[in-house]
Design a protein around this motif. Structure first.
Motif, short mmCIF file in Angstrom:
data_model
loop_
_atom_site.label_atom_id
_atom_site.label_comp_id
_atom_site.label_asym_id
_atom_site.label_seq_id
_atom_site.Cartn_x
_atom_site.Cartn_y
_atom_site.Cartn_z
N CYS A 109 -14.46 4.97 -30.15
CA CYS A 109 -13.17 4.34 -30.45
C CYS A 109 -12.64 3.47 -29.31
N CYS A 149 -14.44 5.49 -24.44
CA CYS A 149 -15.10 6.22 -25.53
C CYS A 149 -16.08 5.31 -26.26
N CYS A 206 -10.33 10.60 -30.40
CA CYS A 206 -11.24 10.93 -31.53
C CYS A 206 -12.02 12.23 -31.29
N CYS A 266 -12.97 12.56 -25.50
CA CYS A 266 -11.97 11.54 -25.83
C CYS A 266 -10.75 12.22 -26.47
ZN LIG Z 1 -12.77 8.20 -28.91
#
Ligand SMILES: [Zn+2]
Length: 410
Positions: A8, A5, A51, A48
């Protein structure tokens, strides 16, 4: 190893939608390029599960896309109106004047900042594409040529001073390193400053089936919840949000430094969080139903175009937007189904759409050839376009709009 990601860093193991291989949607071809090899890149979008950032891997580097860009914002009348109304609203709300400083990131050809300049409010743009930046300079909009991030924000803060207002319209989706970009906002924004950013709302993308807004230039697709988490990580607080009709449904977020007491949260922030939670945007299973909607549009569109062709009807396209190129390449639609398209941007005349090689003509071509159907590729502007092309009814012409579902308009 799965990709990670871009916000994050979690491994990305969920596919949001796979649109196959596509060329870069702004890489229009001249006649002598048609028999050369074209580069196609995957359009595989992932989400993701930590997040919920919907994202495309960086298959293509931004400097290959954005340094000689064919998109000039000022060719859309409705987009100019949008920019003018925004300028009036924000100048009043933030009481901007000759002492203020306004910065727009990805300022394109100065389509928006020209209105600040006219009001006597000092403004400058940041734009990586030098060809559109020089169009801005000709409009009287000072423009710094380059990509924006923490490093350029430090330089701009040092050389030009920090900003009372920072604007970013349809740019957040286009940055590969979203952390570096948002950090740049924290650096360049005054302690009392406000930043507004507009981006397509992933909730509307999903509800409105707007899969054609996915292209290599758009690395990320945001919910409010995910945007809030990203800005919070960089010391910025989202204190207001508005829903806009642009690009099929966008959000305009208002950000400030975290401890700016002059900008308390509005009730709209809590309402937007609640709406997205109710819609399931904080749960991975909500994202997995998307591909079937996309497949249905492809089947319906091909059925329509094949039936029209069998019946001897002529179909012409209108517009040559990025979204059109995603749609046409994903569906495999070429000149066998659409003989040509038209566009108001003279830079595109005589060129061909990437991948599908559909030729682009000036809009007058429609009146000359009198097609039975005009297929509106920039469906987000369909009202404006149907008004401009009202004359096709003289010969019984009809409009075809592909999104959110394939539909005919008399
Ligand atoms: Zn993420």
């Amino acid at each position: 190893m799965p990709p990670r990601c871009r916000f994050c860093g979690s491994p990305l193991s969920h596919t949001f939608v796979d649109l196959g291989m596509s060329p870069l949607c702004e890489s229009f071809l001249s006649a002598d390029q048609l028999d050369r090899v074209e580069s196609f890149y995957p359009l595989t979008v992932r989400v993701c599960d930590a997040c919920f950032l919907v994202q495309l891997s960086e298959y293509v580097r931004p400097d290959e896309i954005f340094t000689d860009y064919a998109y000039f914002s000022s060719f859309s009348t409705s987009w100019l109106d949008h920019a003018r109304r925004y300028t009036d609203m924000i100048a009043e709300r933030l009481r901007l004047g000759p002492e203020s400083r306004v910065v727009e990131i990805a300022s394109n050809d100065g389509y928006l900042l020209q209105y600040f300049v006219k009001k006597g409010i000092p403004a400058f743009g940041v734009e990586p594409a030098s060809n559109v930046a020089s169009a801005a300079e000709e409009r009287g909009v000072p423009t710094w040529i380059g990509f924006f991030g923490a490093e350029s924000a430090e330089e701009l803060a040092r050389t030009r001073g920090r900003a009372d207002l920072m604007i970013g319209n349809n740019v957040l989706a286009q940055v590969p390193d979203v952390n570096d970009f948002v950090e740049g906002y924290r650096i360049l924004l005054k302690p009392s400053g406000v930043a507004t950013l507009e981006f397509p709302h992933v909730l509307r993308l999903m509800e409105g089936n707007q899969f054609d807004t996915i292209y290599h230039e758009h690395f990320s697709y945001f919910s409010f919840l995910t945007a809030e988490a990203i800005f919070a990580k960089h010391g910025l607080r989202l204190f207001d949000v508005e829903e806009l009709p642009t690009h099929g449904g966008s959000l305009r977020i208002y950000a400030c430094q975290r401890d700016n007491v002059g900008s308390p949260d509005t009730h709209r922030v809590a309402a937007m969080r609640a709406l997205e939670q109710k819609s399931g945007l904080d749960r991975i299973d909500r994202y997995s139903s998307f591909p079937e909607q996309v497949h249905r549009v492809k089947r319906d569109l091909l059925k329509f175009l094949i039936a029209a062709r069998e019946a001897g009807k002529a179909v012409a396209g209108y517009g040559a937007p990025g979204k059109g190129n995603t749609l046409l390449n994903y569906c495999g639609i070429r000149t066998d189904l659409i003989s040509y398209t038209v566009d108001r941007n003279p830079h595109k005349h005589g060129m061909f759409l990437p991948g599908t090689h559909i030729p682009i003509f000036p809009p007058e071509r429609i009146r000359q050839t009198r097609p039975d159907y005009v297929f509106i590729l920039p469906w987000n502007l369909k009202d404006e376009i149907m008004e401009q092309l009202a004359y096709i009814r003289e010969w019984g012409g009809r409009f075809l709009v592909p999104i959110p579902e394939v539909r005919e308009y008399a």
